[in-house]
Scaffold this active site. Structure first.
Site, PDB file in Angstrom:
ATOM      1  NE  ARG A  20      -4.762  -1.298  10.510  1.00 23.98           N
ATOM      2  CZ  ARG A  20      -3.741  -0.698   9.895  1.00 23.98           C
ATOM      3  NH1 ARG A  20      -3.877   0.478   9.367  1.00 23.98           N
ATOM      4  NH2 ARG A  20      -2.597  -1.309   9.795  1.00 23.98           N
ATOM      5  CE  LYS A  78      -2.610  -0.661   3.494  1.00 26.50           C
ATOM      6  NZ  LYS A  78      -2.743   0.329   4.517  1.00 26.50           N
ATOM      7  NE  ARG A  99       6.352  -0.844  10.306  1.00 23.56           N
ATOM      8  CZ  ARG A  99       5.199  -0.718   9.663  1.00 23.56           C
ATOM      9  NH1 ARG A  99       5.129  -0.054   8.534  1.00 23.56           N
ATOM     10  NH2 ARG A  99       4.106  -1.276  10.166  1.00 23.56           N
ATOM     11  NE  ARG A 125       7.270  -3.757   6.215  1.00 21.36           N
ATOM     12  CZ  ARG A 125       6.000  -3.355   6.157  1.00 21.36           C
ATOM     13  NH1 ARG A 125       5.470  -3.011   4.997  1.00 21.36           N
ATOM     14  NH2 ARG A 125       5.258  -3.343   7.233  1.00 21.36           N
ATOM     15  NE  ARG A 129       1.903  -4.897  11.369  1.00 21.35           N
ATOM     16  CZ  ARG A 129       3.022  -5.044  10.655  1.00 21.35           C
ATOM     17  NH1 ARG A 129       4.046  -5.707  11.155  1.00 21.35           N
ATOM     18  NH2 ARG A 129       3.106  -4.546   9.463  1.00 21.35           N
TER      19      ARG A 129
HETATM   20  P1  ADP Z   1       0.549  -2.144   8.469  1.00 21.68           P
HETATM   21  O1  ADP Z   1      -0.520  -1.880   7.453  1.00 21.68           O
HETATM   22  O2  ADP Z   1       1.820  -2.595   7.835  1.00 21.68           O
HETATM   23  O3  ADP Z   1       0.126  -2.963   9.627  1.00 21.68           O
HETATM   24  P2  ADP Z   1       0.422   0.650   9.422  1.00 21.68           P
HETATM   25  O4  ADP Z   1       1.599   1.528   9.276  1.00 21.68           O
HETATM   26  O5  ADP Z   1      -0.784   0.986   8.630  1.00 21.68           O
HETATM   27  O6  ADP Z   1       1.011  -0.777   9.081  1.00 21.68           O
HETATM   28  O7  ADP Z   1       0.000   0.544  10.947  1.00 21.68           O
HETATM   29  C1  ADP Z   1       0.929   0.204  11.956  1.00 21.68           C
HETATM   30  C2  ADP Z   1       0.195   0.035  13.288  1.00 21.68           C
HETATM   31  O8  ADP Z   1      -0.458   1.257  13.644  1.00 21.68           O
HETATM   32  C3  ADP Z   1      -0.929  -1.001  13.268  1.00 21.68           C
HETATM   33  O9  ADP Z   1      -0.450  -2.309  13.502  1.00 21.68           O
HETATM   34  C4  ADP Z   1      -1.823  -0.485  14.414  1.00 21.68           C
HETATM   35  O10 ADP Z   1      -1.297  -0.826  15.676  1.00 21.68           O
HETATM   36  C5  ADP Z   1      -1.717   1.016  14.265  1.00 21.68           C
HETATM   37  N1  ADP Z   1      -2.797   1.576  13.409  1.00 21.68           N
HETATM   38  C6  ADP Z   1      -2.646   2.207  12.209  1.00 21.68           C
HETATM   39  N2  ADP Z   1      -3.831   2.606  11.719  1.00 21.68           N
HETATM   40  C7  ADP Z   1      -4.772   2.220  12.620  1.00 21.68           C
HETATM   41  C8  ADP Z   1      -6.198   2.305  12.681  1.00 21.68           C
HETATM   42  N3  ADP Z   1      -6.915   2.895  11.698  1.00 21.68           N
HETATM   43  N4  ADP Z   1      -6.824   1.796  13.766  1.00 21.68           N
HETATM   44  C9  ADP Z   1      -6.130   1.208  14.751  1.00 21.68           C
HETATM   45  N5  ADP Z   1      -4.802   1.072  14.751  1.00 21.68           N
HETATM   46  C10 ADP Z   1      -4.114   1.564  13.704  1.00 21.68           C
END
Ligand code: ADP
Length: 186
Positions: free
Chosen positions: A88, A13, A129, A127, A140
């Site tokens: 989400r 993404k 991170r 990756r 996740r």
């Molecule tokens: P990825 O899609 O690789 O899991 P993101 O960078 O989108 O990574 O998100 C990293 C973390 O941030 C998620 O695992 C979650 O803990 C938190 N997070 C991000 N966006 C949201 C959301 N809309 N609602 C709840 N938690 C979120």
């Protein structure tokens, strides 16, 4: 255009989001980036969020919804935006619907970037991170399947969902996205 971008961790993404915002002049609203910035700045919200992020769990809806509400009020969002990583959960999607309905600014399209689990796991493992440790990756993916996938049905029923095949080169995938967005903008 107002776009929601949905996809599991590792779907690519981020790469496609960068191309979309550059090509279409959209504001990029990535909740993951916002939370990481808040964490690194050691704000109160950031410190709270970190506990969830480091475990691969979703941050509570009220925290995220408040962040997005503030961000959508900023002037750059008027030219259109890409919501990346939000909503989400169904509760987040409902909160978003309410915000957009009161402003009379509905979503134009919801893009799903679809990639099979075995491919995701391979990509994420390479990756590095902080939340890319194997057990956190697994968590996740579980959070995505359980809490985020129901959104596909939610938006599908509203006729907003377009699914993009996330296998192929970044160029291939961006071409698929352009084809879909060309139809939306027209
Ligand atoms: P990825 O899609 O690789 O899991 P993101 O960078 O989108 O990574 O998100 C990293 C973390 O941030 C998620 O695992 C979650 O803990 C938190 N997070 C991000 N966006 C949201 C959301 N809309 N609602 C709840 N938690 C979120």
């Amino acid at each position: 255009m107002r776009i929601v971008f949905i996809g599991p961790p590792g779907a690519g993404k981020g790469t496609q989001a960068e191309r979309m915002i550059a090509t279409y002049g959209l504001a990029h609203l990535s909740t993951g980036d916002m939370l990481r910035a808040a964490r690194d700045a050691r704000t109160e919200v950031g410190q709270k969020a970190e506990q969830y992020m480091s475990a691969g769990q979703l941050v509570p809806d009220d925290i995220i919804v408040a962040i997005i509400r503030d961000r959508l009020g900023e002037p750059d969002c008027r030219r259109g935006y890409l919501l990346d990583g939000f909503p989400r959960t169904i509760a987040q999607a409902e909160a978003l619907d309410q915000m957009l309905a009161s402003e009379k600014t509905p979503l134009d399209v919801v893009l799903e970037l679809r990639v099979p689990d075995d491919e995701l796991f391979q990509r994420l493992a390479g990756r590095g991170r902080a939340d890319d440790k194997p057990e956190v990756i697994r968590q996740r993916l579980v959070a995505y399947r359980q809490q985020t996938e129901p959104l596909l049905d939610y938006y599908g029923k509203r006729g907003l969902l377009k699914t993009i095949d996330g296998l192929g080169t970044p160029d291939d995938i961006f071409e698929r996205i352009r084809a879909v967005l060309g139809g939306v903008a027209a």
